[in-house]
Every structure is written in structure tokens, then in C-alpha cells.
Design a protein around this motif. Structure first.
Motif, PDB file in Angstrom:
ATOM      1  N   GLU A   1     -27.236 -10.035   1.880  1.00 36.26           N
ATOM      2  CA  GLU A   1     -26.717 -11.174   1.256  1.00 36.26           C
ATOM      3  C   GLU A   1     -27.652 -12.044   0.497  1.00 36.26           C
ATOM      4  O   GLU A   1     -28.684 -12.393   1.078  1.00 36.26           O
ATOM      5  CB  GLU A   1     -25.573 -11.977   2.033  1.00 36.26           C
TER       6      GLU A   1
ATOM      7  N   GLU B   1     -17.066  -7.238   0.402  1.00 41.89           N
ATOM      8  CA  GLU B   1     -18.228  -8.157   1.153  1.00 41.89           C
ATOM      9  C   GLU B   1     -19.395  -8.606   0.518  1.00 41.89           C
ATOM     10  O   GLU B   1     -19.550  -7.970  -0.551  1.00 41.89           O
ATOM     11  CB  GLU B   1     -18.511  -7.495   2.419  1.00 41.89           C
ATOM     12  N   THR B   2     -20.069  -9.456   1.017  1.00 42.42           N
ATOM     13  CA  THR B   2     -21.573  -9.866   0.382  1.00 42.42           C
ATOM     14  C   THR B   2     -22.720  -9.119   0.757  1.00 42.42           C
ATOM     15  O   THR B   2     -23.867  -9.292   0.003  1.00 42.42           O
ATOM     16  CB  THR B   2     -21.777 -11.410   0.736  1.00 42.42           C
TER      17      THR B   2
END
Length: 455
Positions: free
Chosen positions: A397, A368-369
Motif C-alpha cells: 500500500e 484492497e489497497t
């Protein structure tokens, strides 16, 4: 004698073709088509090879509103982390595929589960690779209850289904799908056609009888499940047991699950008594040094349905190569290169002449970011040779224009960090709860330069 029909199946995507060709027109890979003998088309419904629907019942057309809605029944495997990855337990009639490298603990995990469940329900363990004496010795070494578990050493699918029909088990384990074969296909075990047809027959039997079917699958050298790609489409859940040989920790990750969340993570420790579940995985990934060191930072990632605290490390060193190295372990390497460009443009830090090495401690793979901001701050810490506080946690993010974007379940991540004793957090401004979190200083940031100034 009926003439056998031939087809050609791509090992990567599972697409069928009537003629052989060098390149698969569906996925574009070369030399991946293998010959499959389809047989005469006459199958015995008593052996589970019929085609009367997925559940073996006569198909009928129903209006969507007329479909009966009832909660899917489940039963516990007796191992909490295993149930978590499965989505809350085992569903009768489901087919589960478990893969992993040799020695990861696939057979150990299934044997522990089977021995526990055999005390309260009928269970059958089919071994095609190990002898029954080897399995009995392992169960005795692990001090597992050996009464009640039925064992069978067989590789013929027809013979397995014949014995399973007599016993009528609630749980059936086949170890492994690569060694079993069916008489309907005239090819060697482990081939594309044998794996595909054997899995289809066993899955059909599980749907018809409500049996939980668990298949053990081999993996290739790059860590993916061996055999035709269509195998993963047949089953209901695909799990991958990972772990290096120099570590006693194992992670069970859900790749596909029709009855629960994907990317769910279960953590185990390999001990003398077998695999032991770890209910608080963050504790094992936060075994940091006593003194703060440059390039080390804790971030909060989201795995399945729970937050997980892991340490990320970065090392920036002067490069003597014309093309400086960019190495990422546990992270996507292309994203590392992109974030370095953002750091140069919006953070004023030039790493074009530096080697950059990034590692996620504990062998965790972050997809995931939310790790973007922690990654950049760790790189800055290593570049400036300035340690970051031990009680600091970061997530967020980073966009291409330098903005810090919010991530899902931000408040749950902050509370998980506070529960483990962290006192300060640099997080996206949109993820900061209105009432704050007791005992934690929250630093909301909207742009990358604000995060760098907060260090």
C-alpha cells in the motif's frame, strides 16, 4: 372486508414511509419510492406467513452466557469452490440469494448442485421461468444424474409451500424470486411489494423447517441485484456470479455471508459438461506472453481467505486532449488519480499530459489497497518503455506521503508467489519474514523512491 394498508418503500435502501415523497430522506435518491400494499394483517401460520419469531418458536429471554454454543452443522454441496464461498458448506435453515447476468450460469450451477445432493437427501427444484422439459434437457446434456431430484413448475408462494410441506426437502431452490407471487399482496410479480413479501415468507419457512433455501435473483444493467434493497437484509448469504460472454471463466463472489467470510471468491470454467471448479485460480490469471512487455506486472491480492496472483497492465500514452484520460478497469478510478499525484510528488514522474489506462487481467476486481505499489510500478514501466522481469512480483500500500505501508497476510502472499515460481519480490519492509523465503529474493522498501530504485 378489512381495508388494505399502504406504505412506500425505497428501492435503494429499503426505508419505509407512510406517504409518498420525491426524495428518500434516508439515502437521498430521487424517485425511488414504490407503493406497497400491506394487506389486511390476517395471515395463515400454516402457509409460513406467521410472525412467531425467525425460527417459528416462542421467544424467550436468555442470558448471553446461557446460550448454547455448538458448531453450526453444515453439509457439502459437492462443489469445493461453492463450499468455499459459502464458508465451508450449506447451513440448514439458511437462505441464500444467487444473482448474476443472464447466461452467467446461475441455473446451471444450481442444477449441478441439486442433482448431486438429490442422490443422498430430499431436494426440490421450483422453476418459475423455464419449463420442466427445458431443465431436463439441460441435465441430460450435462450428463447429470436425474434420479431423485423433485421438480415443480409453480409461481405461487402458497402452492410452493404446500408442496414443500408434503415433501419436506432438505434443500429448496426457487428460480427466480422475481417471478413468484403471494396472494397476500395485490400487485404484479416482480414488484417491490411482491419480491419483499415472497422472500420473507419463503425465508420464514426455511427457518422453521431447517431447509436450505436458495433463491435466484436478477441483476440490473449496472450489475447490482434487482428488487428492493431490503431483500439482501432478509437472507443469510448473498452471492454474485460474474463473467463476460467472451470468456469461459466465471467467478462466484460472496457479498454477504452470516456463516463465513465475505468477499470470498470461487472460480469456475464453463465447459460442455457445465461449470467446473478451478482449484488453483492463480494459474488461469497468469497466462502471460512469452516475452516481457512494458507495463505488465504480477501482484498478489487477498480474496477472502486465500492469496491470488493476478496480472496488472498499464498503458501510458501522450494525450491530445485538454484533460488527459484516466481509465481503470478492475480498480477504483479515484484511487488511480490519487496515486498518480503521489507518483508525481514523491517519485518525480509527471503524467499530467499523458493518458493513463490500467487493466486487471482476467476480469478480477481489486478492492484492497495492496495493489497500489504494483500499479505505480506498472505505470512507470509503461512510461519509460522498459519491461519488468517476468519473475518479479509486487504488492504493498502506498500512502500520500510516499511511504510503503504493510498489508495483511504478507507472508502468505510471498509464499504463494514462491510456489508459482517467482524469484524476486518488492514488498513492504514490515511484511518481510525474519527467516526469508527459500528460493526468493526479497527487496524490502519503506518509501516509493526506494521501490523505483529497485527496478
Amino acid at each position: 372486508m378489512a381495508k388494505q394498508k399502504l406504505a412506500y418503500v425505497c428501492n435503494e435502501c429499503g426505508e419505509d414511509f407512510s406517504k409518498w415523497q420525491g426524495q428518500c430522506s434516508n439515502c437521498g435518491n430521487w424517485n425511488t419510492l414504490s407503493e406497497v400494499r400491506l394487506g389486511s394483517g390476517k395471515r395463515s401460520t400454516s402457509s409460513g406467513g406467521g410472525y412467531a419469531g425467525a425460527a417459528g418458536q416462542q421467544a424467550q429471554i436468555l442470558d448471553l452466557s446461557a446460550v448454547e454454543l455448538s458448531e453450526t452443522p453444515r453439509f457439502s454441496s459437492g462443489i469445493g469452490e461453492f463450499d468455499r464461498v459459502l464458508g465451508g458448506g450449506m447451513v440448514p435453515g439458511s437462505a441464500i440469494l444467487i444473482g448474476g447476468h443472464p447466461g452467467a450460469g446461475k441455473s446451471t450451477l444450481l442444477l449441478q448442485t441439486m442433482c448431486q445432493l438429490a442422490q443422498r437427501m430430499s431436494a426440490l427444484y421450483v422453476s418459475g421461468e423455464e419449463s420442466l422439459q427445458q431443465i431436463a434437457m439441460r441435465a441430460q446434456r450435462l450428463s447429470l444424474p436425474m434420479q431423485g431430484l423433485k421438480m415443480l413448475a409453480e409461481t405461487s408462494v402458497e402452492r410452493i409451500l404446500e408442496m414443500a410441506t408434503q415433501l419436506q426437502p432438505k434443500l429448496l431452490v426457487v428460480d427466480s424470486i422475481q417471478v413468484v407471487h403471494t396472494e397476500l399482496i395485490d400487485s404484479a410479480p416482480g414488484g417491490v411489494s411482491q419480491v419483499r413479501e415472497s422472500a420473507a415468507i419463503l425465508t420464514r419457512f426455511a427457518k422453521q423447517t431447517g431447509t436450505v433455501l436458495m433463491l435466484v435473483g436478477h441483476v440490473t444493467k449496472d450489475g447490482t441485484l434487482a428488487g428492493p434493497k431490503v431483500l439482501e437484509h432478509m437472507i443469510d448469504a448473498s452471492l454474485l456470479l460474474e463473467g463476460s460472454h467472451d470468456s469461459r471463466f466465471r467467478t462466484l463472489r460472496g457479498i454477504k455471508n452470516r456463516f463465513g467470510a465475505v468477499n470470498e471468491l470461487g472460480v469456475f470454467a464453463m465447459l460442455e459438461q457445465g461449470l467446473k471448479e478451478i482449484k488453483n485460480p492463480s494459474s488461469i490469471f497468469l497466462q502471460r506472453t512469452e516475452h516481457a512487455v512494458p507495463g505488465s506486472l504480477v501482484m498478489v491480492v487477498w480474496e477472502g481467505t486465500r492469496p491470488l496472483l493476478v496480472e496488472i497492465q498499464a498503458l501510458v500514452d501522450e494525450s491530445h486532449l485538454s484533460a488527459p484520460r484516466r481509465v481503470a478497469v478492475g480498480l477504483e478510478q479515484n484511487r488511480l488519480a490519487m496515486l498518480l499525484a503521489v507518483l508525481h510528488r514523491h517519485g518525480g514522474l509527471h503524467c499530467g499530459d499523458q493518458d493513463v489506462f490500467v487493466n486487471v487481467v482476467g476480469g478480477v476486481r481489486v478492492a484492497e489497497t495492496s495493489a497500489d505499489l504494483a500499479l505505480l510500478l506498472a505505470i512507470v514501466s509503461s512510461f519509460r518503455d522498459q519491461p519488468l522481469p517476468q519473475d518479479l512480483v509486487v504488492f504493498g500500500e502506498v500512502g500520500l506521503s510516499g511511504e510503503i505501508r504493510p498489508v495483511p497476510s504478507g507472508q502468505e502472499r510471498i509464499r504463494e508467489a514462491a510456489k508459482h515460481g517467482f524469484k524476486r519480490a518488492i514488498v513492504p519492509a514490515a511484511n518481510v519474514p525474519k527467516g526469508g523465503v527459500e528460493g526468493m529474493e526479497l527487496v524490502p522498501v519503506k518509501f516509493l523512491n526506494e521501490a523505483l530504485a529497485a527496478l
